[in-house]
Scaffold this motif. Sequence first.
Motif, short mmCIF file in Angstrom:
data_model
loop_
_atom_site.label_atom_id
_atom_site.label_comp_id
_atom_site.label_asym_id
_atom_site.label_seq_id
_atom_site.Cartn_x
_atom_site.Cartn_y
_atom_site.Cartn_z
N MET A 38 7.64 25.76 -79.31
CA MET A 38 8.85 25.16 -79.88
C MET A 38 8.61 23.72 -80.33
SD MET A 38 11.88 26.80 -77.58
CE MET A 38 13.24 26.02 -78.44
N LEU A 39 7.55 23.10 -79.82
CA LEU A 39 7.19 21.75 -80.27
C LEU A 39 6.03 21.80 -81.27
CD1 LEU A 39 7.28 19.81 -76.86
CD2 LEU A 39 9.07 19.98 -78.59
N ASN A 40 5.80 23.00 -81.86
CA ASN A 40 4.67 23.19 -82.80
C ASN A 40 3.33 23.01 -82.11
OD1 ASN A 40 6.43 23.63 -84.84
ND2 ASN A 40 5.98 21.74 -85.99
N ARG A 41 3.32 23.05 -80.76
CA ARG A 41 2.07 22.79 -80.06
C ARG A 41 1.44 24.08 -79.59
NH1 ARG A 41 3.63 18.08 -75.70
NH2 ARG A 41 4.20 16.44 -77.17
N TYR B 269 5.68 16.05 -84.85
CA TYR B 269 6.30 15.06 -85.74
C TYR B 269 5.91 15.35 -87.19
CZ TYR B 269 6.74 12.37 -81.38
OH TYR B 269 7.04 11.96 -80.13
N LEU B 270 6.72 14.78 -88.12
CA LEU B 270 6.42 14.94 -89.54
C LEU B 270 5.25 14.03 -89.92
CD1 LEU B 270 9.59 15.04 -91.81
CD2 LEU B 270 7.65 16.61 -91.79
N LYS B 271 4.41 14.58 -90.80
CA LYS B 271 3.27 13.81 -91.28
C LYS B 271 3.77 12.60 -92.08
CE LYS B 271 -1.00 14.46 -93.71
NZ LYS B 271 -1.44 14.99 -94.99
N VAL C 13 11.00 13.82 -85.86
CA VAL C 13 10.75 15.14 -85.27
C VAL C 13 10.59 16.15 -86.40
CG1 VAL C 13 11.66 16.91 -83.71
CG2 VAL C 13 12.10 14.49 -83.24
N HIS C 14 9.56 16.98 -86.29
CA HIS C 14 9.26 17.95 -87.35
C HIS C 14 10.46 18.89 -87.57
CE1 HIS C 14 7.22 21.01 -89.69
NE2 HIS C 14 6.23 20.11 -89.87
N ASP D 14 17.67 24.21 -82.72
CA ASP D 14 18.98 24.38 -83.33
C ASP D 14 19.67 23.04 -83.60
OD1 ASP D 14 21.09 25.72 -84.40
OD2 ASP D 14 22.12 26.03 -82.47
N ILE D 15 18.88 22.11 -84.18
CA ILE D 15 19.43 20.80 -84.51
C ILE D 15 19.51 20.68 -86.03
CG2 ILE D 15 19.06 18.29 -84.35
CD1 ILE D 15 17.48 18.87 -81.74
N PRO D 16 20.71 20.50 -86.58
CA PRO D 16 20.85 20.47 -88.04
C PRO D 16 20.58 19.10 -88.66
CG PRO D 16 23.01 20.37 -87.01
CD PRO D 16 22.03 20.44 -85.90
N ASP D 17 20.46 18.06 -87.82
CA ASP D 17 20.35 16.70 -88.36
C ASP D 17 18.98 16.11 -88.05
OD1 ASP D 17 23.17 16.30 -89.25
OD2 ASP D 17 23.50 16.81 -87.14
N PRO D 18 18.50 15.23 -88.92
CA PRO D 18 17.17 14.65 -88.69
C PRO D 18 17.17 13.74 -87.46
CG PRO D 18 18.21 13.63 -90.60
CD PRO D 18 19.10 14.76 -90.19
#
Lengths: 500, 592
Positions: free
Chosen positions: B428-431, B546-548, B567-568, B576-580
């Motif tokens: 879930m953390l792209n890890r 995180y985003l590149k 956050v990526h 389920d977070i709609p906001d950056p």
Amino acid sequence: MAEETVLGHLEHNQEIPDSGVFSQEKGINHDELVNVIKSLNGFGLVIAADIKREKWLLSDEAQSYVKYGSAEVLIFEAVPAEGTAKAKLQDIVKSKLPADLDDNTKSLIYDKGWAQAMKNKWIGLADSQVSQKVEHVEDRVKDLLIQIQNGEAVGAKDIDALKRRRLISLQIWKGYSVKKGPNYAPKRRKAVTDLVRDHLQRDEWKDIEFKEYNFLAKGQPTEGGCLHPLYKVKLQIQMIFLQMGFEEMPTNNYVESSFWNFDALFQPQQHPARDSHDTFFLKVPSTTNSLPEEYVERVKTVHESGGYGSRGYGYDWKREEANKNLLRTHTTAVSTRMLYALAQGPFTPKRYYSIDRVFRNEAVDRTHLAEFHQIEGLICDRGLSLGHLRGVLEDFFSRIGMSKLKFKPAYNPYTEPSMEIFSYHEGLKKWVEIGNSGMFRPEMLRPMGLPEDVQVIAWGLSLERPTMILYGIDNIRDLFGHKVDLSLTKRNPICRLGLN
Amino acid sequence: MPTVSVGRDRLFEALRRTYTQEEFEDLCFQFGIELDDVTTEKAIIRKEKHLEEEEPSDDEEVIYKIEVPANRYDLLCLEGLSQSLRIFAGLEPIPTYTVANISKESMLKMHVKPETSQIRPYVVCAVLRGVTFNEARYNSFIDLQDRLHQNICRRRTLVAIGTHDLDTIEGPFTYEALAPKDINFTPLKQTRNFSADELMEFYKKDLKLKKFLHIIEGSPVYPVIYDQKRTVLSLPPIINGAHSAITLKTKNVFIECTATDLTKANIVLNTMVTMFSMYCERKFEVEPVEVSYTDGRSYVSPDLSFYQMEVPVSYITKLIGVSLPAHESARLLNKMQLHAKHSISDKNEASFTISVPPTRSDILHPCDVAEDVAIAYGYNEIPKITFPSVKPQLLNKFSDLIREEIATVGYTEVLTWILCSSKEISTMLNREEDKTAVINGNPRSADFEVVRTTLMPGILKTVGHNKDHPKPIKIFEVGDVVLLDEKKDVGASNRRKLAALHCGSTSGFELIHGLVDRIMEVLGTPFVSPGDKTGYYIESSNEPEYLKGRQAHIIFKGEKIGTFGIVHPQVLHNFDIPDPCSFVEIDIEKFL
């Protein structure tokens, strides 16, 4: 549109060899195309190479020659075979020129054509009579102009001649050849500074590209409040006292009587500290309304003639002096009230502390203010000794980062023995005085009614001094009062006193 | 505290040895005085005249300015200071001061007139016979009067000292109080006669004397001392007469102290005569004067008797917290000029009879005696006795201080669970799978599979469940994660982490970056250039959660201690977070 056309073309083709040609093929204005190419080149999506071309441009005059023939030919042809009077020639020429030309143009063509035809010796002038001098002329100028217009090559001599007649001028044309760049993509990503909600909602986040971020600069400063450095230190010292088992005394009473501030502490009425040079005496309210009379009597006696094993000071103690109100010069006035209250019941040992404001009638300078904060701690118990005082001081001061202490004999009217506390300052490489301590005199404790074997060990220091040492501040006004720089308060780090 | 200036060389001569400045400072510190300043006569004059600092030349006499306790009047002159230090060092016994044994008839007399009670009721007197002055002694004699006037005499209000060449005057003397116009004499340093009221006007222009005028000004009568021939000795507390002025050649000195406080008058007189009787023909002997009042009261001054005080031996040892044998206490008391006679009291208690010499008026109570034993024993030699006390847990108190700072810049604290599912700390953390995590053997549900290795999932879950909260959401948590640790007996250990998140219409990356700076500021850590190991700097990173392009490591003292970034979006989607959102996580144990 133009950007997508360029990127789209390159997706399937090696290159765009000539932007000029490309603009014609795609029906895009060349200037617009040039702007797009420059922008794409800047972001490395394409690599553009310059193309430069020279081109001869026909003047308005030359364009009319292409259409109607050159002026000299028009003049020649207007001259009748039999000749005519010079005066009439202009009218003849104008009547033969196409009707859609205005009179000015016609005059111009006449002037230019006359001069050129005469120069070419096509016509001659004798006795005001104009006549043709040659049978037949060819309109070479018109032919050359048409060739130039069509982009055909023309000899240098002819070009020169036309240039001198200002019929043609040179124009430099710029365009580009375009290939894919290192960041080529069929569709350009948006360059943004931050991820926004739209990027997520429209699923555009994959297409965005971040502008360069400067991690060598700091981020956006935080907003919010900050606590005062002095009170941050105070909070830590309060914590230290609590850990050492001390309870806080109520010190919210700045106005005090001389009795509680001085007399009850066995401070003689002629003591220099009781001068107006050192103490703020009050005009309003000038005297105290009441004092505990029996206790006052015992205090008076101990000053005048002693008792409890003391000689006393041997002077006439004056009630008026004791009644004088003042702004407390030390929180020990509160300690005295607390000990007196304690003595009124069966004895219980106590450990008290306070940190609060005191007032001195002093000239303000780098190290002195008319008001400052006093830290005070005291232990009231049976059988206390100087050994206990040393022990409690070592404990307290080591917690505020002063573990190397030494003690100097000193004089204080209400403590005996008295010890001045010195701490070795590693930065300054010397011993600095940081506070005072001692055992309260029997002449102070016994009149309160405390039992004979009860001692009080106590110490005091200013809150400002250790704070100044801690933060390397050498002017007390930079720490406390209205002249304090707010940004210093904002920058001030957490106070780690008591955490070592 | 009063300061005494003494010539260093004269002082060392009197102490019969020389000291380095450091040695002398140590001696002062033990004894309870302080070397305040080292200067020269010329430097003092330069300072008074506000002249430029000059290089001191070698031939200038070095002056020690020494701070002495305010109740030790015997230390206000070189004579007393050096004598006390000699006795402290064991070089010399305690002197015995005596009052010359002369008959009442041959004793000098001072008659006090009743009018003096209106203005300055007391007087005490004494005579020093056969004094040998030289310039240094004479100056010291004058200086001591000045210092006594300044200190115990409270600027002459309580006591005023007059010293006279006895060979120029003739007893008996009278102490009177007369109307100002009836007093006429030539005052010290003047050449003509003044009436007292004229003199008061005259001295209003005198910088030194004008501050004393208020003491008698406005009184219908002024105090005045006459000799038998009506020669004015002094107009106390203002000025002496010129006639009886002492000089270097003076042999016999008459001293009078007029006062409003008799106790202090006696202390002052005793200090004067004990200090300077060492220069008398009969060392330490003082000639008495009888003072008699019209109402029949009379006394002989000075009173140089030793004050006797009973002090139980145990009182001293209990108070200082050192068990000393009685003879040792007695020896230490001798160093402080106190005689101690050991005896057994009526209550069968070992006790000292302390004899307090006239120089030690500061000894009021047995506690003063105990202090002197403690000083002679050495304050810094007394064993410490500690009280029980508690110490805080450094890590927890430190965490609390940081928590307060983060809250004050607008972040709200959240408290999330230590347990989570394994995918929350990995996919879930792209890890990749987290190999550092402690794994629960019997989780009741997938929510309790592992022990968190990062505060990120707890914080993201909080945002995911607070979607309706007004933006921006600014939250933080300070708490522990657990990592596998071979060095620990159980194979795992806690790490204290700090995490914070911003969520809004924009991710607030720069705000989280600013929060990192603020955290570093409140931790007292400077912002430095990359590579510098004295503070912290930020270095672009490439972590999957995180985003590149919008993420970075925080490097503190050359070591990576945390990461912050946007956050990526995939991770946001997973929670389920709609906001950056922007997020930071730091290991705060590195700041302990």
